[in-house]
Design a protein around this motif. Structure first.
Motif, mmCIF file in Angstrom:
data_model
loop_
_atom_site.group_PDB
_atom_site.id
_atom_site.type_symbol
_atom_site.label_atom_id
_atom_site.label_comp_id
_atom_site.label_asym_id
_atom_site.label_seq_id
_atom_site.Cartn_x
_atom_site.Cartn_y
_atom_site.Cartn_z
ATOM 1 N N UNK A 5 0.634 -1.038 -0.077
ATOM 2 C CA UNK A 5 0.070 -0.527 -0.394
ATOM 3 C C UNK A 5 1.156 1.105 0.020
ATOM 4 N N UNK A 6 0.315 2.344 -1.463
ATOM 5 C CA UNK A 6 1.134 3.114 -1.276
ATOM 6 C C UNK A 6 0.091 4.604 -1.145
ATOM 7 N N UNK A 7 0.563 5.502 -0.261
ATOM 8 C CA UNK A 7 -0.659 6.545 -0.596
ATOM 9 C C UNK A 7 0.038 8.039 -0.870
ATOM 10 N N UNK A 8 -0.374 8.098 -1.754
ATOM 11 C CA UNK A 8 -0.134 9.525 -2.355
ATOM 12 C C UNK A 8 -1.033 11.295 -2.040
ATOM 13 N N UNK A 9 0.159 11.865 -1.206
ATOM 14 C CA UNK A 9 -1.066 13.445 -0.605
ATOM 15 C C UNK A 9 -0.131 14.281 -1.505
ATOM 16 N N UNK A 10 -0.921 14.609 -2.498
ATOM 17 C CA UNK A 10 -0.534 15.855 -3.251
ATOM 18 C C UNK A 10 -0.530 17.320 -2.689
ATOM 19 N N UNK A 11 -0.298 18.290 -3.362
ATOM 20 C CA UNK A 11 -0.795 19.453 -2.531
ATOM 21 C C UNK A 11 -1.663 20.249 -3.698
ATOM 22 N N UNK A 12 -1.576 21.604 -4.555
ATOM 23 C CA UNK A 12 -2.081 22.006 -4.595
ATOM 24 C C UNK A 12 -1.962 21.455 -6.101
ATOM 25 N N UNK A 13 -2.778 21.095 -6.580
ATOM 26 C CA UNK A 13 -2.634 20.680 -8.183
ATOM 27 C C UNK A 13 -3.528 21.251 -9.145
ATOM 28 N N UNK A 14 -3.062 21.692 -10.046
ATOM 29 C CA UNK A 14 -4.253 21.989 -11.490
ATOM 30 C C UNK A 14 -5.093 21.303 -12.161
ATOM 31 N N UNK B 288 8.507 0.958 -8.752
ATOM 32 C CA UNK B 288 9.210 -0.059 -8.725
ATOM 33 C C UNK B 288 9.392 -0.294 -7.040
ATOM 34 N N UNK B 289 9.298 0.468 -6.289
ATOM 35 C CA UNK B 289 10.017 0.339 -4.655
ATOM 36 C C UNK B 289 8.895 1.874 -4.062
ATOM 37 N N UNK B 290 7.669 1.660 -4.616
ATOM 38 C CA UNK B 290 6.725 1.784 -3.510
ATOM 39 C C UNK B 290 7.199 2.234 -2.237
ATOM 40 N N UNK B 291 7.057 3.738 -1.670
ATOM 41 C CA UNK B 291 7.500 4.407 -0.346
ATOM 42 C C UNK B 291 5.966 4.320 0.380
ATOM 43 N N UNK B 292 6.177 4.806 1.357
ATOM 44 C CA UNK B 292 4.617 4.386 2.232
ATOM 45 C C UNK B 292 3.919 5.970 1.748
ATOM 46 N N UNK B 293 4.520 6.780 2.524
ATOM 47 C CA UNK B 293 3.690 8.253 1.848
ATOM 48 C C UNK B 293 4.851 8.573 0.663
ATOM 49 N N UNK B 294 4.141 8.947 -0.320
ATOM 50 C CA UNK B 294 4.229 9.876 -1.386
ATOM 51 C C UNK B 294 3.299 11.150 -1.740
ATOM 52 N N UNK B 295 4.623 12.334 -1.506
ATOM 53 C CA UNK B 295 3.935 13.915 -1.300
ATOM 54 C C UNK B 295 4.541 14.328 -2.782
ATOM 55 N N UNK B 296 3.816 14.955 -3.553
ATOM 56 C CA UNK B 296 3.758 15.535 -4.806
ATOM 57 C C UNK B 296 3.271 16.667 -4.979
ATOM 58 N N UNK B 297 3.593 18.118 -5.561
ATOM 59 C CA UNK B 297 3.445 19.147 -6.082
ATOM 60 C C UNK B 297 3.399 20.333 -4.850
ATOM 61 N N UNK B 298 3.154 22.035 -5.556
ATOM 62 C CA UNK B 298 3.200 22.454 -4.246
ATOM 63 C C UNK B 298 2.878 22.143 -3.174
ATOM 64 N N UNK B 299 3.326 22.715 -1.906
ATOM 65 C CA UNK B 299 3.059 22.199 -0.549
ATOM 66 C C UNK B 299 2.877 21.261 -0.049
ATOM 67 N N UNK B 300 3.282 20.239 -0.699
ATOM 68 C CA UNK B 300 2.984 18.932 -0.054
ATOM 69 C C UNK B 300 4.306 18.634 1.031
ATOM 70 N N UNK B 301 4.894 20.015 0.310
ATOM 71 C CA UNK B 301 6.195 19.193 2.001
ATOM 72 C C UNK B 301 6.008 20.137 3.343
ATOM 73 N N UNK B 302 6.193 21.798 2.541
ATOM 74 C CA UNK B 302 5.990 22.649 3.369
ATOM 75 C C UNK B 302 4.403 22.635 4.521
ATOM 76 N N UNK B 303 3.362 22.538 3.877
ATOM 77 C CA UNK B 303 2.096 22.321 4.607
ATOM 78 C C UNK B 303 1.218 21.439 5.784
ATOM 79 N N UNK B 304 2.495 20.332 5.528
ATOM 80 C CA UNK B 304 2.778 18.807 6.329
ATOM 81 C C UNK B 304 3.475 19.437 7.365
ATOM 82 N N UNK B 305 4.918 20.160 6.959
ATOM 83 C CA UNK B 305 5.885 21.112 8.309
ATOM 84 C C UNK B 305 5.417 21.858 8.838
ATOM 85 N N UNK B 306 4.390 22.590 8.431
ATOM 86 C CA UNK B 306 3.913 23.698 9.208
ATOM 87 C C UNK B 306 2.502 22.425 10.473
#
Length: 264
Positions: A164-173, A227-245
């Motif tokens: 199982x891999x969860x994708x957590x996108x940020x702002x996406x157009x 090929x090597x799925x992480x537990x959580x994949x973050x991608x897109x604007x704010x996908x790392x900064x917002x969880x950090x905040x």
């Protein structure tokens, strides 16, 4: 050739991911609710099927066509926007039926096919699971549920050799903001205590797409991760900064900033 099933392919992340995986050699089963969208998908060369993830009969019928499945991408979903206490019960139920219960229904129905290939479940969540904002409580709660369910499924499916891999996108157009805006307009009413804040509610509906990354960026990230799925994949604007905040800012400070931004 890997076989991949993707829900919610009429536009946005689902369509972009279907195209990326097809180009990479996957046999892509692309689903959408409307007959028009299914016809467009078929014209692009996908194995296209109509699917409403909230319809148990449709889910079971589709799963019966899949003797084996390498990747299931649970992408179907939408955002109900508006003050929580203004949203009718029917809207709240529809939000969870689609974003949460539909995800589980499709995964449950596809489990035999996934086990046959030691497959992968990809759940498309959101950074909204971690950073809750005003006027999006129903959507944030549904994505928080996706986050928790993904963690539980990862452990429960491990003995069955299904990952199982969860994708957590940020702002996406995508069309998300337009759809969220339409949902917000349905919730707005003059008698509401939040009627004077209606422009801020509309702003929240637009926020998910402001300066958003292209859905193709999410599709490319998913393809690279397979090929090597992480537990959580973050991608897109704010996908790392917002969880950090959300993790490091004091709650009172964070809530104060959000209240100020949205007129509260």
């Amino acid at each position: 050739m890997p076989t991949t099933l993707i829900t919610g392919c009429s536009s946005g992340i689902g369509l972009a991911t279907a195209r990326a995986l097809k180009a990479a050699g996957h046999e892509v089963w692309a689903t959408a609710r409307s007959a028009e969208a299914v016809a467009r998908l078929a014209a692009e060369g996908f194995t296209a099927r109509a699917l409403d993830v909230t319809c148990p009969t449709a889910v079971q019928a589709l799963a019966a066509e899949l003797p084996a499945l390498d990747v299931l991408i649970n992408n179907a979903g939408y955002g109900a926007i508006g003050p929580l206490l203004d949203l009718p019960d029917s809207t709240l139920r529809a939000q969870f039926d689609t974003n949460v219960l539909g995800l589980l229904a499709v995964t449950r129905a596809c489990l035999p096919a996934l086990r046959a290939r030691r497959g992968l479940v990809v759940n498309v969540g959101s950074v909204s699971a971690l950073l809750v904002t005003p006027y999006a409580g129903a959507y944030c709660a549904s994505k928080a549920a996706v986050h928790a369910l993904s963690d539980a499924l990862r452990m429960e499916l491990a003995p069955l050799a299904v990952r199982v891999m969860e994708v957590q996108p940020g702002a996406i157009g995508t069309q998300f903001a337009a759809n969220a805006g339409a949902q917000a307009e349905l919730a707005l009413r003059e008698g509401s205590p939040w009627w004077p804040l209606r422009e801020h509610i509309r702003e929240r509906a637009r926020a998910s797409q402001q300066h958003g990354s292209a859905p193709e960026a999410v599709a490319a990230a998913i393809l690279r991760a397979l090929p090597r799925p992480p537990r959580v994949l973050r991608v897109g604007r704010g996908s790392r900064a917002l969880p950090w905040l959300a993790r490091w800012l004091p709650k009172a400070l964070l809530e104060g900033l959000l209240r100020r931004r949205y007129g509260l």
